[in-house]
Design a protein around this motif. Structure first.
Motif, PDB file in Angstrom:
ATOM      1  N   UNK A  64      35.657 -39.019 -28.293  1.00 20.49           N
ATOM      2  CA  UNK A  64      36.976 -38.630 -27.783  1.00 20.49           C
ATOM      3  C   UNK A  64      37.471 -37.344 -28.453  1.00 20.49           C
ATOM      4  N   UNK A  65      37.218 -37.234 -29.767  1.00 19.40           N
ATOM      5  CA  UNK A  65      37.650 -36.051 -30.510  1.00 19.40           C
ATOM      6  C   UNK A  65      36.861 -34.812 -30.082  1.00 19.40           C
ATOM      7  N   UNK A  66      35.551 -34.977 -29.867  1.00 20.15           N
ATOM      8  CA  UNK A  66      34.707 -33.862 -29.431  1.00 20.15           C
ATOM      9  C   UNK A  66      35.170 -33.368 -28.053  1.00 20.15           C
ATOM     10  N   UNK A  67      35.423 -34.312 -27.140  1.00 19.66           N
ATOM     11  CA  UNK A  67      35.912 -33.953 -25.795  1.00 19.66           C
ATOM     12  C   UNK A  67      37.260 -33.240 -25.882  1.00 19.66           C
ATOM     13  N   UNK A  68      38.144 -33.775 -26.735  1.00 20.27           N
ATOM     14  CA  UNK A  68      39.472 -33.175 -26.895  1.00 20.27           C
ATOM     15  C   UNK A  68      39.361 -31.746 -27.430  1.00 20.27           C
ATOM     16  N   UNK A  69      38.425 -31.529 -28.373  1.00 21.96           N
ATOM     17  CA  UNK A  69      38.228 -30.184 -28.942  1.00 21.96           C
ATOM     18  C   UNK A  69      37.740 -29.226 -27.859  1.00 21.96           C
ATOM     19  N   UNK A  70      36.828 -29.702 -27.016  1.00 23.61           N
ATOM     20  CA  UNK A  70      36.306 -28.868 -25.923  1.00 23.61           C
ATOM     21  C   UNK A  70      37.402 -28.499 -24.925  1.00 23.61           C
ATOM     22  N   UNK A  71      38.347 -29.425 -24.747  1.00 18.84           N
ATOM     23  CA  UNK A  71      39.411 -29.188 -23.759  1.00 18.84           C
ATOM     24  C   UNK A  71      40.693 -28.642 -24.403  1.00 18.84           C
ATOM     25  N   UNK A  72      40.573 -28.168 -25.630  1.00 17.13           N
ATOM     26  CA  UNK A  72      41.733 -27.601 -26.372  1.00 17.13           C
ATOM     27  C   UNK A  72      42.887 -28.610 -26.503  1.00 17.13           C
ATOM     28  N   UNK A  73      42.524 -29.898 -26.634  1.00 20.09           N
ATOM     29  CA  UNK A  73      43.546 -30.954 -26.765  1.00 20.09           C
ATOM     30  C   UNK A  73      43.480 -31.635 -28.132  1.00 20.09           C
TER      31      UNK A  73
END
Length: 264
Positions: A153-162
């Motif tokens: 979830x954190x990796x995805x959030x980092x990719x999406x600037x979230x």
């Protein structure tokens, strides 16, 4: 027969007025119970004050129960586990007194970490979920997640600037329960993101983790030794530490059942 009270309001009109008022004031328990409580109050010659107290206490108790249920649901536990169901006889490594002390939730109140370390089947996840549930019932905001799921979830959030938003969301809850830490190797980026969540919560809000690896084996999960040491430091400073041991009582329970079936 329709009776009237001193002000000439019929029972029917009184019922309608109470139902309407309860809806407006959002008092579902009083709305559901006032008629039965009025009957029993009459039978038991309860005073007006006694009758009112009974109704209001019932509403408060119900409201507390509903709040607890909402907090437990919001935590996202994968299954229900209660401390009362934990088999202390099956796992002598776990001291009932220690668990009962933790059940008071003082450690959550003080923002302390909790580490549950032991092999599969020794009751780590049971205790993690049950202590998380106890905290939710005590009024704390709790969130449960698997370590791998949190990192993804954190990796995805980092990719999406979230990322800032996601870390803040995990930082806000009073108790974050991370299960199955140490089951898989995390790359440097994943480990760094997890470290950010732990740092966000440090000495403010509690983190409880369950791991099948003792801290000395965490270098397999966190391959960067400096980062590994920093994460262990975050989780052990002022920590409550429980070792559930190496003997799987889940396995011995299954074996005992099989033995009983074979001899039966």
């Amino acid at each position: 027969m329709t009776t009237k009270n001193h002000h000439g309001v019929t029972d029917q009109a009184a019922d309608a007025a109470i139902l309407q008022s309860c809806r407006m004031l959002r008092l579902p328990t009083i709305r559901a119970q006032f008629a039965a409580t009025a009957e029993s109050a009459e039978r038991e010659h309860l005073s007006y004050l006694g009758f009112l107290a009974e109704l209001l206490m019932a509403e408060c108790e119900d409201r507390d129960r509903r709040r607890s249920e909402r907090r437990i649901k919001a935590a996202g536990f994968p299954r229900s586990k209660w401390l009362s169901d934990f088999d202390f006889d099956a796992n002598p490594n776990v001291q009932p007194a220690t668990i009962h002390t933790l059940a008071t939730c003082d450690w959550v109140r003080n923002g302390q970490p909790l580490c549950l370390i032991g092999d599969s089947g020794t009751g780590k996840s049971h205790l993690l979920i049950a202590l998380g549930t106890a905290a939710a019932m005590a009024g704390f905001r709790v969130r449960y997640t698997l370590a791998a799921k949190l990192v993804n979830e954190l990796v995805e959030a980092a990719d999406e600037k979230q990322l800032t938003k996601t870390i803040a969301r995990y930082g806000r809850v009073d108790l974050l329960c991370i299960d199955e830490l140490g089951y898989m190797e995390l790359d440097k980026r994943g480990a760094e993101l997890l470290f950010q969540v732990l740092t966000e919560r440090e000495e403010k809000n509690s983190v409880a983790i369950a791991s099948n690896e003792s801290f000395s084996g965490w270098t397999k999960t966190f391959t960067d030794p400096r980062l590994c040491a920093a994460i262990v430091d975050r989780l052990t400073f002022g920590s409550n530490f429980i070792e559930t041991g190496t003997d799987s009582y889940r396995l011995s329970h299954t074996r005992a059942q099989q033995a009983a079936t074979n001899t039966g």
